[in-house]
Write a protein that holds these residues in place. Structure first.
Motif, PDB file in Angstrom:
ATOM      1  N   GLN A   6       0.846  -1.179   0.000  1.00 32.03           N
ATOM      2  CA  GLN A   6       0.000   0.000   0.000  1.00 32.03           C
ATOM      3  C   GLN A   6       0.886   1.235   0.000  1.00 32.03           C
ATOM      4  N   ILE A   7       0.472   2.207  -0.755  1.00 32.07           N
ATOM      5  CA  ILE A   7       1.177   3.487  -0.750  1.00 32.07           C
ATOM      6  C   ILE A   7       0.218   4.497  -0.135  1.00 32.07           C
ATOM      7  N   ARG A   8       0.595   5.039   1.008  1.00 32.08           N
ATOM      8  CA  ARG A   8      -0.262   5.986   1.699  1.00 32.08           C
ATOM      9  C   ARG A   8       0.584   7.189   2.116  1.00 32.08           C
ATOM     10  N   PHE A   9      -0.043   8.305   2.061  1.00 26.77           N
ATOM     11  CA  PHE A   9       0.590   9.527   2.552  1.00 26.77           C
ATOM     12  C   PHE A   9      -0.096   9.898   3.862  1.00 26.77           C
ATOM     13  N   THR A  10       0.655   9.891   4.893  1.00 26.47           N
ATOM     14  CA  THR A  10       0.078  10.217   6.195  1.00 26.47           C
ATOM     15  C   THR A  10       0.860  11.356   6.815  1.00 26.47           C
ATOM     16  N   LEU A  11       0.132  12.264   7.394  1.00 26.40           N
ATOM     17  CA  LEU A  11       0.783  13.345   8.113  1.00 26.40           C
ATOM     18  C   LEU A  11       1.192  12.902   9.504  1.00 26.40           C
ATOM     19  N   PHE A  12       0.395  12.030  10.045  1.00 30.18           N
ATOM     20  CA  PHE A  12       0.650  11.565  11.399  1.00 30.18           C
ATOM     21  C   PHE A  12       0.861  10.054  11.358  1.00 30.18           C
ATOM     22  N   PRO A  13       2.001   9.599  11.814  1.00 36.47           N
ATOM     23  CA  PRO A  13       2.234   8.150  11.798  1.00 36.47           C
ATOM     24  C   PRO A  13       1.265   7.424  12.724  1.00 36.47           C
ATOM     25  N   GLU A  14       0.974   6.191  12.369  1.00 34.90           N
ATOM     26  CA  GLU A  14      -0.006   5.420  13.129  1.00 34.90           C
ATOM     27  C   GLU A  14       0.519   4.965  14.483  1.00 34.90           C
ATOM     28  N   GLN A  15       1.816   4.795  14.607  1.00 29.17           N
ATOM     29  CA  GLN A  15       2.371   4.297  15.860  1.00 29.17           C
ATOM     30  C   GLN A  15       2.518   5.395  16.912  1.00 29.17           C
ATOM     31  N   VAL A  16       2.738   6.638  16.455  1.00 33.23           N
ATOM     32  CA  VAL A  16       2.999   7.719  17.407  1.00 33.23           C
ATOM     33  C   VAL A  16       1.719   8.516  17.593  1.00 33.23           C
ATOM     34  N   ARG A  17       1.288   8.712  18.818  1.00 33.89           N
ATOM     35  CA  ARG A  17       0.073   9.466  19.119  1.00 33.89           C
ATOM     36  C   ARG A  17       0.377  10.615  20.092  1.00 33.89           C
ATOM     37  N   ALA A  18       1.577  11.104  20.083  1.00 33.62           N
ATOM     38  CA  ALA A  18       1.948  12.141  21.044  1.00 33.62           C
ATOM     39  C   ALA A  18       1.424  13.510  20.587  1.00 33.62           C
ATOM     40  N   PRO A  19       0.862  14.274  21.490  1.00 31.51           N
ATOM     41  CA  PRO A  19       0.343  15.612  21.128  1.00 31.51           C
ATOM     42  C   PRO A  19       1.441  16.554  20.623  1.00 31.51           C
ATOM     43  N   GLU A  20       2.677  16.375  21.128  1.00 25.44           N
ATOM     44  CA  GLU A  20       3.764  17.237  20.673  1.00 25.44           C
ATOM     45  C   GLU A  20       4.006  17.045  19.177  1.00 25.44           C
ATOM     46  N   TYR A  21       3.874  15.817  18.738  1.00 18.70           N
ATOM     47  CA  TYR A  21       4.083  15.527  17.318  1.00 18.70           C
ATOM     48  C   TYR A  21       2.997  16.210  16.486  1.00 18.70           C
ATOM     49  N   TYR A  22       1.762  16.202  16.962  1.00 20.63           N
ATOM     50  CA  TYR A  22       0.679  16.871  16.244  1.00 20.63           C
ATOM     51  C   TYR A  22       0.934  18.380  16.147  1.00 20.63           C
ATOM     52  N   HIS A  23       1.373  18.943  17.241  1.00 22.22           N
ATOM     53  CA  HIS A  23       1.632  20.391  17.240  1.00 22.22           C
ATOM     54  C   HIS A  23       2.742  20.735  16.250  1.00 22.22           C
ATOM     55  N   ALA A  24       3.789  19.955  16.263  1.00 22.62           N
ATOM     56  CA  ALA A  24       4.907  20.232  15.349  1.00 22.62           C
ATOM     57  C   ALA A  24       4.461  20.076  13.903  1.00 22.62           C
ATOM     58  N   MET A  25       3.691  19.058  13.613  1.00 20.74           N
ATOM     59  CA  MET A  25       3.220  18.837  12.243  1.00 20.74           C
ATOM     60  C   MET A  25       2.270  19.945  11.812  1.00 20.74           C
ATOM     61  N   MET A  26       1.387  20.376  12.658  1.00 24.13           N
ATOM     62  CA  MET A  26       0.446  21.438  12.326  1.00 24.13           C
ATOM     63  C   MET A  26       1.199  22.753  12.082  1.00 24.13           C
ATOM     64  N   ARG A  27       2.165  23.008  12.923  1.00 27.33           N
ATOM     65  CA  ARG A  27       2.956  24.217  12.756  1.00 27.33           C
ATOM     66  C   ARG A  27       3.673  24.176  11.411  1.00 27.33           C
ATOM     67  N   GLY A  28       4.278  23.050  11.088  1.00 27.67           N
ATOM     68  CA  GLY A  28       4.965  22.919   9.792  1.00 27.67           C
ATOM     69  C   GLY A  28       3.997  23.037   8.633  1.00 27.67           C
ATOM     70  N   LEU A  29       2.834  22.448   8.767  1.00 25.73           N
ATOM     71  CA  LEU A  29       1.817  22.503   7.719  1.00 25.73           C
ATOM     72  C   LEU A  29       1.325  23.946   7.505  1.00 25.73           C
ATOM     73  N   VAL A  30       1.130  24.643   8.573  1.00 26.85           N
ATOM     74  CA  VAL A  30       0.716  26.050   8.467  1.00 26.85           C
ATOM     75  C   VAL A  30       1.789  26.861   7.755  1.00 26.85           C
ATOM     76  N   TRP A  31       3.049  26.666   8.105  1.00 29.10           N
ATOM     77  CA  TRP A  31       4.138  27.401   7.461  1.00 29.10           C
ATOM     78  C   TRP A  31       4.257  27.041   5.976  1.00 29.10           C
ATOM     79  N   ILE A  32       4.036  25.779   5.635  1.00 35.33           N
ATOM     80  CA  ILE A  32       4.103  25.369   4.222  1.00 35.33           C
ATOM     81  C   ILE A  32       2.954  26.012   3.448  1.00 35.33           C
TER      82      ILE A  32
END
Length: 131
Positions: free
Chosen positions: A87-113
């Motif tokens: 399967q080829i999937r594009f995920t912003l958030f990995p399935e194994q990691v559920r840490a809120p810090e990771y979500y914040h960092a990804m959202m911040r990066g997504l907003v900047w992009i």
């Protein structure tokens, strides 16, 4: 002398009686030896013709253990590895990691992009209008 002759006759008679008894004992021993030889011969004949017939072994427990083993093997084969699905999937958030810090960092990066992309598009449009 008569006494000696009588005593000699008595001893001769005693010796003859003892010899007869000894001969009887020898005959009895010979008879017993022959009987023993006959018994040994019959025993040897019986010993040579002995046949041991063992009862048939009960293999039901062995067969049951083998069947249980085959059932276990079949179950292991059925539970075996599944086919690989690529399967080829594009995920912003990995399935194994559920840490809120990771979500914040990804959202911040997504907003900047998104902001950077928007700035580049607007800059391109502005440059094309001016020219």
């Amino acid at each position: 002398m008569k006494e000696l002759a009588e005593q000699g006759k008595k001893t001769q008679k005693v010796i003859a009686d003892l010899e007869e008894k000894l001969a009887d004992k020898d005959n009895q021993l010979n008879i017993l030896i022959e009987e023993s030889k006959a018994l040994i011969a019959t025993f040897e004949r019986k010993y040579d013709t002995i046949e041991v017939k063992a009862p048939r072994p009960d293999l039901s427990e062995v067969n049951l253990a083998i069947l249980k083993g085959f059932v276990g093997i079949n179950q292991a084969i059925e539970k075996g590895p599944k086919p690989i699905i690529r399967q080829i999937r594009f995920t912003l958030f990995p399935e194994q990691v559920r840490a809120p810090e990771y979500y914040h960092a990804m959202m911040r990066g997504l907003v900047w992009i998104i902001l950077g992309s928007l700035f580049m598009v607007l800059t391109y449009l502005l440059i094309n209008r001016c020219l």
